[in-house]
Design an enzyme around this catalytic site. Structure first.
Site, PDB file in Angstrom:
ATOM      1  N   LEU A 182     -57.211  64.435  13.527  1.00  0.00           N
ATOM      2  CA  LEU A 182     -56.527  65.192  14.570  1.00  0.00           C
ATOM      3  C   LEU A 182     -55.043  65.109  14.285  1.00  0.00           C
ATOM      4  CD1 LEU A 182     -58.274  64.046  17.908  1.00  0.00           C
ATOM      5  CD2 LEU A 182     -58.646  66.185  16.674  1.00  0.00           C
ATOM      6  N   ASP A 183     -54.324  66.184  14.575  1.00  0.00           N
ATOM      7  CA  ASP A 183     -52.865  66.143  14.468  1.00  0.00           C
ATOM      8  C   ASP A 183     -52.310  65.007  15.322  1.00  0.00           C
ATOM      9  OD1 ASP A 183     -53.035  68.415  12.949  1.00  0.00           O
ATOM     10  OD2 ASP A 183     -52.379  69.773  14.543  1.00  0.00           O
ATOM     11  N   ARG A 184     -51.171  64.522  14.922  1.00  0.00           N
ATOM     12  CA  ARG A 184     -50.498  63.471  15.700  1.00  0.00           C
ATOM     13  C   ARG A 184     -50.312  63.897  17.146  1.00  0.00           C
ATOM     14  NH1 ARG A 184     -44.607  60.748  14.094  1.00  0.00           N
ATOM     15  NH2 ARG A 184     -44.599  59.163  15.730  1.00  0.00           N
ATOM     16  N   ARG A 234     -53.290  75.776  16.112  1.00  0.00           N
ATOM     17  CA  ARG A 234     -51.877  76.016  16.397  1.00  0.00           C
ATOM     18  C   ARG A 234     -51.406  77.312  15.735  1.00  0.00           C
ATOM     19  NH1 ARG A 234     -49.475  70.152  14.846  1.00  0.00           N
ATOM     20  NH2 ARG A 234     -47.502  71.175  15.403  1.00  0.00           N
TER      21      ARG A 234
END
Length: 240
Positions: free
Chosen positions: A56-58, A163
């Protein structure tokens, strides 16, 4: 981070946590400011080695799955690559989205400098609008601001896919940088003191290797996302 990571699911060889927004999965040279990582925190919490089977993205919070053995790590990574793991996300985005939409828009690989860097890869995301809201906050020439709470189901797993896809259809995720809307991000910082990216990995559905029954792991909304749901006058009914 003083509190333990919230464990959502655990078996003999798998464990899932509700990853906080802002926590890196593992050490990265592009985030030298970070001193804590999910891999190390969970390893210390469980007292054993853990293997993140996806990422997962930060800035993204929610369900993050780890294997507890190398063999299970390899098997689960293969399930992700084969599209056998169903992922569902929630996001708050700018504007009113369509009731339903499939975003079929190839993305350039930008996750490193190795072979294939910069090449176009197939990327598909399914969107379903859960709620829409209009709040009395002026924005630009408009007297109010409009937002949508959406469910996103990625069919592929490209880096920053959700995103980039939401930015592509001009409904960027609130709090996203660099793909989002800087003016909206500044508005949320000014009005709500909020700079979290409002993207939440809500659910994973998969069948563990060797098991006959499917597993559904659901992550409750975290505090900042829940605060924005309330502040923007969305209803939390049915979201947990």
């Amino acid at each position: 981070m003083s509190a333990e990571l919230p464990i959502l699911y655990q078996s003999d060889d798998l464990v899932a946590i509700n990853k906080p927004h802002g926590l890196l999965v593992h050490r990265s040279p592009i985030a030298s400011d970070a001193s804590e990582f999910a891999v190390q925190l969970l390893r210390d919490q469980l007292g054993q080695r853990v293997y993140p089977v996806h990422r997962l993205d930060r800035k993204t919070g929610g369900v993050l799955l780890f294997a507890l053995t190398e063999s299970m790590n390899a098997l689960m990574q293969q399930q992700f690559m084969d599209g056998l793991v169903h992922k569902t996300y929630l996001a708050i985005v700018r504007g009113y989205t369509d009731d339903q939409q499939t975003i079929d828009y190839p993305l350039r690989r930008d996750d490193g400098s190795g072979p294939g860097q910069g090449t176009l890869q197939e990327a598909v995301t399914h969107l379903r609008t859960l709620q829409r809201t209009e709040v009395p906050i002026p924005f630009g020439k408009h007297a109010t601001s409009r937002y949508s709470l959406v469910e996103l189901t990625p069919e592929t797993g490209r880096m920053h896919q959700l995103r980039k896809h939401m930015a592509h259809i001009l409904h960027p995720i609130i709090g996203d940088r660099p793909h989002g809307c800087n003016k909206q991000n500044k508005l949320f910082l000014a009005h709500f003191d909020m700079n979290t990216m409002l993207l939440h990995a809500q659910q994973l559905r998969f069948t563990p290797p060797g098991a006959g029954e499917p597993v559904v792991v659901t992550a409750p909304l975290q505090d900042e996302f829940e605060r924005m749901v309330d502040s923007l006058r969305f209803s939390v009914y049915g979201l947990q």
